[in-house]
Write an enzyme that holds these catalytic residues in place. Sequence first.
Site, PDB file in Angstrom:
ATOM      1  N   ILE A  45       0.817  -1.221   0.000  1.00 39.05           N
ATOM      2  CA  ILE A  45       0.000   0.000   0.000  1.00 39.05           C
ATOM      3  C   ILE A  45       0.847   1.267   0.000  1.00 39.05           C
ATOM      4  CG2 ILE A  45      -2.056  -1.018   1.038  1.00 39.05           C
ATOM      5  CD1 ILE A  45      -1.166   0.020   3.745  1.00 39.05           C
ATOM      6  N   GLY A  46       2.162   1.149   0.079  1.00 36.51           N
ATOM      7  CA  GLY A  46       2.997   2.341   0.044  1.00 36.51           C
ATOM      8  C   GLY A  46       4.451   2.000   0.291  1.00 36.51           C
TER       9      GLY A  46
ATOM     10  N   ASP B 102       9.719  14.395   8.152  1.00 37.38           N
ATOM     11  CA  ASP B 102       9.251  14.027   6.813  1.00 37.38           C
ATOM     12  C   ASP B 102       7.734  14.196   6.706  1.00 37.38           C
ATOM     13  OD1 ASP B 102       9.522  13.226   4.173  1.00 37.38           O
ATOM     14  OD2 ASP B 102       9.509  11.083   4.627  1.00 37.38           O
TER      15      ASP B 102
ATOM     16  N   GLY C 246       8.495   4.122   1.337  1.00 36.38           N
ATOM     17  CA  GLY C 246       9.285   5.310   1.574  1.00 36.38           C
ATOM     18  C   GLY C 246      10.732   5.015   1.240  1.00 36.38           C
TER      19      GLY C 246
ATOM     20  N   LYS D 212       4.743  -2.028   8.436  1.00 34.25           N
ATOM     21  CA  LYS D 212       5.899  -1.355   7.836  1.00 34.25           C
ATOM     22  C   LYS D 212       7.111  -2.243   7.995  1.00 34.25           C
ATOM     23  CE  LYS D 212       6.033   2.842   7.348  1.00 34.25           C
ATOM     24  NZ  LYS D 212       6.410   3.921   6.439  1.00 34.25           N
TER      25      LYS D 212
ATOM     26  N   VAL E 215       5.284  -0.500   3.039  1.00 35.20           N
ATOM     27  CA  VAL E 215       4.090  -0.630   3.870  1.00 35.20           C
ATOM     28  C   VAL E 215       3.124  -1.581   3.177  1.00 35.20           C
ATOM     29  CG1 VAL E 215       2.251   0.556   5.110  1.00 35.20           C
ATOM     30  CG2 VAL E 215       4.390   1.764   4.624  1.00 35.20           C
TER      31      VAL E 215
END
Length: 281
Positions: free
Chosen positions: A21-22, A137, A24, A44, A29
Amino acid sequence: MLSPHEVVGRRVGPYVIERPIGHGAIAWVFAARRPSGTAPVALKLLKPAYGGDRRFADRFLAEARAASHLRHPNIVAIVDVDRAEPYAYFAMPLYGESLASRLVAAGLIDERTAVGIARDVADGLACAHQAGWVHGDIKPANILLDTGGAGVVADLGIGRTAPDYVAVSGADMTVGTPQYIAPEQAQGRRIDGRSDLYALGMSLYRATTGAFPFHATDWYELARMHVEETPAPPRTKQPTLSAAFDRLIMRCLAKHPDDRYRSAEELRAALDHLRPDRPAP
């Protein structure tokens, strides 16, 4: 190199990975779930490049455990922190939407909605700053939205991991996101809570105008712009914004931290004055 899609279906500790879903700079994630059928979580995981570095993984887990003690309705709760070789991970409640995903769908949001979300974020940041945390961030992807539309700060645990690791190890790692990074952060100088206010101001600029004030294909040129160039006021891009909201964003984007709001509490109070539903004194 392992990709996030190759992790789908694997078991990490008590969780089964369902979908990415994501991501960095240092972590992925995933939506995940315990086989017992409890509510899904956002998991995460450190990327393999960092998870294989024991010192970095230990720092990641230590900061996540420390952040898990912060309890505030506008900070994402960390509910589980552990290692399941070769993974280091922490789990959080799964939110259905972020400010970033809303902007992808809608392009921008109206001032009233932005003020409400920013007020929530400032409230969460005030709690974090008082506890000695600087996020480092803040950006739309790290502002999650609950079912009532309130803003919730995510990724607080990672905010300190990367800078501390860079300082100790000398590793070459960019800390922060170029479009939102504060001037002092772009210069590698010490940051404090006012750096988060700059990033929040930049997030509000993007959210309410649909654009960024600075554009460059080169990271270093973008960093230079944050340090040296004055952004055009948001109202030049979105004339429907109020003069007061325009001034608030521009104060957040002041080059020197001393010229911004002194604290997240002060910014929260300024946002309260902009809320049309605020009770009269």
